[in-house]
Structure formats: C-alpha cells, structure tokens
Design an enzyme around this catalytic site. Structure first.
Site, PDB file in Angstrom:
ATOM      1  N   HIS A 147      51.727  39.642  29.184  1.00  0.00           N
ATOM      2  CA  HIS A 147      52.365  39.608  27.769  1.00  0.00           C
ATOM      3  C   HIS A 147      53.148  40.967  27.644  1.00  0.00           C
ATOM      4  O   HIS A 147      53.280  41.867  28.491  1.00  0.00           O
ATOM      5  CB  HIS A 147      51.251  39.412  26.567  1.00  0.00           C
ATOM      6  CG  HIS A 147      50.449  40.312  26.073  1.00  0.00           C
ATOM      7  ND1 HIS A 147      50.111  40.374  25.035  1.00  0.00           N
ATOM      8  CD2 HIS A 147      50.032  41.565  26.821  1.00  0.00           C
ATOM      9  CE1 HIS A 147      49.286  41.492  25.068  1.00  0.00           C
ATOM     10  NE2 HIS A 147      49.208  42.361  25.945  1.00  0.00           N
ATOM     11  N   CYS A 170      52.523  48.960  25.205  1.00  0.00           N
ATOM     12  CA  CYS A 170      52.136  47.689  25.168  1.00  0.00           C
ATOM     13  C   CYS A 170      53.898  46.865  24.925  1.00  0.00           C
ATOM     14  O   CYS A 170      53.732  45.916  24.971  1.00  0.00           O
ATOM     15  CB  CYS A 170      51.467  47.283  24.014  1.00  0.00           C
ATOM     16  SG  CYS A 170      49.787  47.727  24.183  1.00  0.00           S
ATOM     17  N   HIS A 172      53.118  43.491  30.770  1.00  0.00           N
ATOM     18  CA  HIS A 172      51.846  44.129  31.563  1.00  0.00           C
ATOM     19  C   HIS A 172      50.918  43.011  31.413  1.00  0.00           C
ATOM     20  O   HIS A 172      51.353  41.979  31.019  1.00  0.00           O
ATOM     21  CB  HIS A 172      51.575  45.608  30.684  1.00  0.00           C
ATOM     22  CG  HIS A 172      50.950  45.374  29.308  1.00  0.00           C
ATOM     23  ND1 HIS A 172      51.906  45.163  28.359  1.00  0.00           N
ATOM     24  CD2 HIS A 172      49.741  45.022  28.741  1.00  0.00           C
ATOM     25  CE1 HIS A 172      51.259  45.020  27.157  1.00  0.00           C
ATOM     26  NE2 HIS A 172      50.022  44.926  27.646  1.00  0.00           N
ATOM     27  N   HIS A 222      46.299  41.546  31.401  1.00  0.00           N
ATOM     28  CA  HIS A 222      45.188  41.678  31.107  1.00  0.00           C
ATOM     29  C   HIS A 222      44.257  40.681  31.974  1.00  0.00           C
ATOM     30  O   HIS A 222      44.583  39.260  31.971  1.00  0.00           O
ATOM     31  CB  HIS A 222      44.714  41.496  29.509  1.00  0.00           C
ATOM     32  CG  HIS A 222      45.218  42.426  28.903  1.00  0.00           C
ATOM     33  ND1 HIS A 222      44.933  44.060  29.035  1.00  0.00           N
ATOM     34  CD2 HIS A 222      46.361  42.822  28.197  1.00  0.00           C
ATOM     35  CE1 HIS A 222      45.931  44.943  28.306  1.00  0.00           C
ATOM     36  NE2 HIS A 222      46.739  43.867  27.592  1.00  0.00           N
ATOM     37  N   ASP A 246      45.961  30.635  32.137  1.00  0.00           N
ATOM     38  CA  ASP A 246      45.840  31.499  33.129  1.00  0.00           C
ATOM     39  C   ASP A 246      46.746  31.521  33.710  1.00  0.00           C
ATOM     40  O   ASP A 246      47.478  30.551  34.379  1.00  0.00           O
ATOM     41  CB  ASP A 246      44.856  30.748  33.707  1.00  0.00           C
ATOM     42  CG  ASP A 246      43.961  31.177  34.789  1.00  0.00           C
ATOM     43  OD1 ASP A 246      44.151  32.608  34.899  1.00  0.00           O
ATOM     44  OD2 ASP A 246      43.741  31.021  35.952  1.00  0.00           O
ATOM     45  N   HIS A 247      47.040  32.706  34.497  1.00  0.00           N
ATOM     46  CA  HIS A 247      48.164  33.219  35.320  1.00  0.00           C
ATOM     47  C   HIS A 247      49.586  32.823  34.667  1.00  0.00           C
ATOM     48  O   HIS A 247      50.540  32.246  35.292  1.00  0.00           O
ATOM     49  CB  HIS A 247      48.057  32.641  36.644  1.00  0.00           C
ATOM     50  CG  HIS A 247      47.003  33.309  37.479  1.00  0.00           C
ATOM     51  ND1 HIS A 247      45.591  33.226  37.186  1.00  0.00           N
ATOM     52  CD2 HIS A 247      47.216  34.038  38.657  1.00  0.00           C
ATOM     53  CE1 HIS A 247      45.044  33.870  38.346  1.00  0.00           C
ATOM     54  NE2 HIS A 247      46.044  34.505  38.971  1.00  0.00           N
ATOM     55  N   GLU A 280      40.668  41.634  25.175  1.00  0.00           N
ATOM     56  CA  GLU A 280      41.804  41.996  26.039  1.00  0.00           C
ATOM     57  C   GLU A 280      41.472  42.796  27.071  1.00  0.00           C
ATOM     58  O   GLU A 280      41.950  42.742  28.302  1.00  0.00           O
ATOM     59  CB  GLU A 280      42.938  42.354  24.924  1.00  0.00           C
ATOM     60  CG  GLU A 280      44.002  42.966  25.626  1.00  0.00           C
ATOM     61  CD  GLU A 280      44.895  43.461  24.517  1.00  0.00           C
ATOM     62  OE1 GLU A 280      45.600  42.583  23.793  1.00  0.00           O
ATOM     63  OE2 GLU A 280      44.999  44.816  24.127  1.00  0.00           O
TER      64      GLU A 280
END
Lengths: 137, 137, 137, 137, 137, 137
Positions: free
Chosen positions: C14, C33, C39, C41, C79-80, C125
């Site tokens: 994100h 950020c 980037h 998490h 996810d991913h 996060e």
C-alpha cells in the site's frame, strides 16, 4: 482499579466427540478433532484479576501467589492429562476450549483473595485459536 | 549455497512409555509424560533445505512446493493424530521428540527435488523444548 | 457469553497518499509511508466473535467455519494485493490500518451465523502498530 | 471510535522494598524481588488511544507522533534507569508494575492531542506478568 | 547425533563500566549502559547439548534433568541478582552478554552427564540482541 | 570466538516476475507473488558477526555500532521502499528473499570493523519463511 494478568500453560490430550451422536456425525461436525485416538495441545492460559493497588505493596495482589493458586487449582490438574478422562472438574463436560475456559473460571474464582475479582480467563488452544470468558450467566 | 527454512506445525497426542518396562519404572523415568491416558502438544516444525540459487527464479526451491511436500509426507500424517498409535511411519518407534525428528527426516528426505539437500529438521514440542537433527548416522 | 478469536494474516502493498494533496504535503504528513512506489506489510488479523456456547458442540461457533468465512470474504481478497488498487471493498477508501479494519468489519459482519455477533476486528500492520474496531457509528 | 495501540519498550533496574518495613519483612513479602542490590527487566509497554478517524489522513492519530510522545515523556526517562532512584516522575512511588503503569498514564495523558483519549496503559514486566490501567480513580 | 535445546530465563541488573576507566570514558564507550545506578534485563537463555539417542528412552538426555542442572548451576545464581555484585562465578568478570555466556558455559559444562556434550550457550539480553558461544579458546 | 546477533526489520513492497518470461509463465511459476501491482512484507533481518571478546569492553563489537552500520548500509535503503524499483544495490537483481539476503551480505560486509567477520545474514519474509546466507561462492 488495575488489572493484573498472569500467563501459565499446560499440555493435554483431548478429543471432540459428542457421546449422543454417531461416529459419522462426530466426524462430520468435528472433523480431525474427533479422532478416536485423541490429539493434543500446548494450552496457553492467561488469568486476569482486577482490584485496587495496596499502598503497602504496590500490588493488586502478589503475582507469585496468583501463580500458585492457578497451579494448585487449575494447571496441576490439567497438565499432562487427558481432558476427557482424567480431570474431575471436567467430568461430564465436553472439553471444547470454550467449556474448559468456563470450568477454569469456576475452579479458580472461589480461591482468590477477597480484595480482587476474577476478570477474565483467556485460553489459547493453538497460537491462532483462543477464547475469553468474563463470567456472568 | 543458501539455506531456506519453512515453518509448519501439527497438534498431536502421545505418551512416553517403554513397553519393556513396568508401569512403575515408566513413571519413574518419564514422570507425567507416562500418563496412560495420553497428553499432547502443538508441535512446531522447521524444515531447512540448502542449495544454489536458481538464476531464473531467485529461489533455492519454491517454498510453496516445499510446504506442500512437508504437508503431504509429514504433517498430514501427524496432525490431530496419536503418535503412538496412528502413524505408519512411527510404527514401533518410541515417540520422543528426538525420534519423531529423525523419522521426519527419513520421511521427507527422499521426496525433495534433486537440486537441494535436506539440512535440518528442527522440532519443538513446547516453546521451551526442541531438538535438531542434521542427518548422518 | 464467550468470546472466540481466530488469528489470520495477509501480505499486501500500500501507500499513504491523499489524492487531494500535493506530493509535498503527502510527504510532510505521511513521511516514508507516502513513497510513490509503494511499500508493504505482513498484516496480522484477529477476528473476535461473541455468543453463547452450543450445548451439543461446546462451541460459540465452529472455528474452522469462522476461518473459512474470514478467508472467503476478507483475506483471499487482500492477500498479495495492492490495497490502493486491487481490492473492490477498499475502492475509494484510503488504506490506513484504521480504514482497512473498519472495511473488514463491514465485509465480514453480514456473513456470520445468526447466533454470534462480531465483537472486534484487530489489525496489526507491524508487530508494534495495531488498531481495534468494535463497530458502532 | 477506533483504538490505536503502539508498542514500546525500556530496560530498567528496580527492587521492591517498603522503606517502612524491616529487611526481614521485605524479604518475606517480596522474596527475590527485594534483593538489596537490585534486579531488572525488559519492560514491554503498549499504549492505546481512542478517537475518531480523521477523513483526511485515515488516522486516529499519527502513530509516529504517538511514538515520539511516548519516547519523550515516558521511555526516554525510564530506559536504562533505576526505577527507585533515577526517575523524577516515580519519586516517592514504589516501583511495582502497577504503580509504574499508573505513573505512565499520568505522565503521558496531558500531552496527547485533543482529538484522542488515552484508553489503556499495558505494561509487561516479563512475558508472563503484565498489568493494565484504564484511568479513573 | 541429535541436538537438544532447553529455554530458560532470568531477570537481573547490571551495568557496563570498566573499573580502569574514568566515568567520562565509560559513558563515551558504553552510553546509557554505564548508568551508575544500574539497569536490567529479562535474559533468555537457550542451552543446547548434543549426543546419541538412548534406545530405551528415546532421549539424548532427560530434558527435565537438563532443566534442573541449568537451574541449580546457572539461573538460580543469576535470577533477581546484580550481575556485577552478587554472583560468585562472575566475580572479577565484566558482565557483558558475551562474558556472561562464556561464564555460563564454564559453569554448566562440568555438570552434564557423560553421554552428552554442551554444544551452545545462546543468551539474549533483549529480544533483539543475543550472543552464542560454542566453547573452545 | 563468540557470535553476536542483532535483529532489525524493514517494511517493503516487491513482486516476483522474471522479465524474460511471459505474464502467464510468471503467474504459473510465482503464483500470487507475481501480482503486477505488487505486494509487501515486514522483513525480519538478523545479522550475526563473530570475533574475539575485547578484554576492555567485554564486547565482540559494540552492538549499537553494529545496529548503526546495518541501518546506514542496509535497512535505511530498504525500509518503505519497492525492492524492484527503488534500491540501487538491488538494481538488476531479482528480489527473492534469497537474492536480497545475498545482496545484504555484499552491502554490509565491507563496512564491518576489522576485528569481526560477518557470519550470517538471516532474512525472514514472513514469520514462516526465512533464508540464511553464510557467504562463500
């Protein structure tokens, strides 16, 4: 009011199997957890009590005493045991994590010192599955 | 040479009891672990393979494939099982953590792709007790 | 009333960047950020439901079913993925941890069985930054 | 309303010893924790604030700012210190985990931005012993 | 050959301060760790022994016995102590994590059963700082 | 010889996609990791150096200095970055965990003090997937 939590643990065997159901129904509902020959877990138990801070000790209660009460009344009776067969306070109770947590509350609550109240029994069966019970009907 | 580790887990029942010994001797040596009615654990398993990095994929091996091999040949056969009774590859083996780790090595090793070697089977029975096996006699 | 928690996780990219602001303002407010090239998490998600214990199963609800509902309605979609671009239920929402947690509540809540209520969405996060949402306006 | 938690930590020495008591009474009540020459801990501190989500940032509050406030007003004053001797805001306070948590609340609370409220100070002295304070008399 | 690891822990105070140096030099080199009034840690200790598996027990050695040896010869002497002042086996040793790990090796090694060898002393001072010592000059 | 380990972490986005392959082939080999719009991780990095203990400090090396070197030469360049696009030392390298670990070795190794050697770069992409690199061809 301050809340004090002590972490303990015990290792036990159990199976999930409703004695009023057929084997097939048990496998359908409980899947692998119904394995007749048992399986087991490292249970993580977190006991939280609440109370006022004693000005002489700075404690809600002595956490060493709390640990001894949990050991004597709960984990000593559960550790390296079969939850379906070996534990008097679980007799005739179905050892789901939910029911074990409620039984631990009932087992521990009467033995706590007068100046604190049991606030929460938190019981993790695996690192990813846990329940919390706060008493009440 | 790069080492790749995949963490898996399984939940199982067992007891430690030498069939050639009396009940008293078993309790003397194994203590609570000899409980006739079983106890159990959440086992943490870490499998490490070593190999060269494939220039096309950047991988020692596909970790998803490694996870599938561990699942198919190891954890599927151990999860929610009784290690003394239910597992063909542990038949006639005494299910101490040491022996289970060695048996997992023998079970997994032949199925790995040619370009990697099994380096280590690390098996934790509780968060504070673990063994490592690196193969060899 | 017993509370049941299931831990799940997803890995996603994100960035934090308010589309109504200049690049400079975004960097001033969001720092690293706001990196234009994203980037990411490993998000840890803990879903807590509350309900009465079913006397036949000992369950508040089947935790395997709860895990499937979270997978189908939440983690499979996250996810991913890129939280700013790829997720229909986050469209036009700014993917702060706070907003993602609220959106997960709205996404999961309607699909739970009638006998339980969603109690809490807890979303970490990083291991040191987390939010909790308990519903409400 | 969303709850935001930030984890911080500090390493400190302390002893538990009531200055109004004899040495013998202190050892009787506090056991090893009364060791005259001190002992110490890695303390884990979790600060939770609650507030509404700002539509411009998606934040209850900027977690980086929260971390700076905790560092400036709390952990910088506690880290690598002796809790009985070195900390102005603990002067004349008995450094039990309970009292340190309450003092952290009083220390941090006035410095938070207007739009959030301090909800909880959670302080773990070891991985198995922790307290929570939610304010109030 | 199988490697068996047991995790233990102790809580202690210490400071880093070379008695041959000025106070200024100590602060320059050791920073906050030189605080005259001490600081402290929850130390995590992992002891690994190696040996052959005993066919009668399935054990490299009884992990309960290993735990007792570590308790008697190591952690009982370190727990709730000041590492600079209270520990005979650290007398005249500078209590850096490195030196404490080496001293633990020397303290424990002679007491292990003949059929195993001490392989590694791993000592974590914080969750992010640890040392390992494998013996030898 | 003592081994000293420092844990650090960084949060980054990446995707796995071989530029010489079609989109279909990339999805076939890399699955969800090939998502064109990126995904990301909280990477855990453990750097181990080995050396003799300095008799004046008790240190293999100052762990604060080690942390600064890792920050300056490694994590500052990776944190909140896109590993495929933003990192000069990963240019033209495929950002699998294996390749990132090797690149970190090459990046950090020349900057360590003369009296220690880099022993191991351990990089976890998720809590369950990690690689270790010990140098060498």
């Amino acid at each position: 009011m301050v809340y004090l939590t002590r972490h303990e643990h015990f290792n036990a065997a159990h199976k999930l199997s409703n004695p009023n159901w057929t084997k097939e129904k048990n496998v359908e509902v409980f899947g692998k957890c119904a394995n007749e020959n048992w399986h087991g877990h490292n249970y993580d138990l977190m006991i939280t009590v609440k109370g006022k801070v004693d000005p002489d000790t700075g404690f809600v209660m002595d956490v060493k005493k709390l640990s001894e009460l949990i050991t004597d009344h709960v984990t000593e009776k559960l550790d390296h045991k079969n939850l379906n067969m070996d534990v008097p306070f679980l007799k005739d109770k179905f050892p789901s994590t939910e029911n074990v947590a409620i039984a631990i509350w009932e087992q521990l609550s009467p033995h706590l010192p007068k100046n604190v109240k049991l606030h929460c029994v938190k019981l993790y069966e695996t690192p990813r599955i846990g329940v919390e019970y706060f008493g009440g009907e």
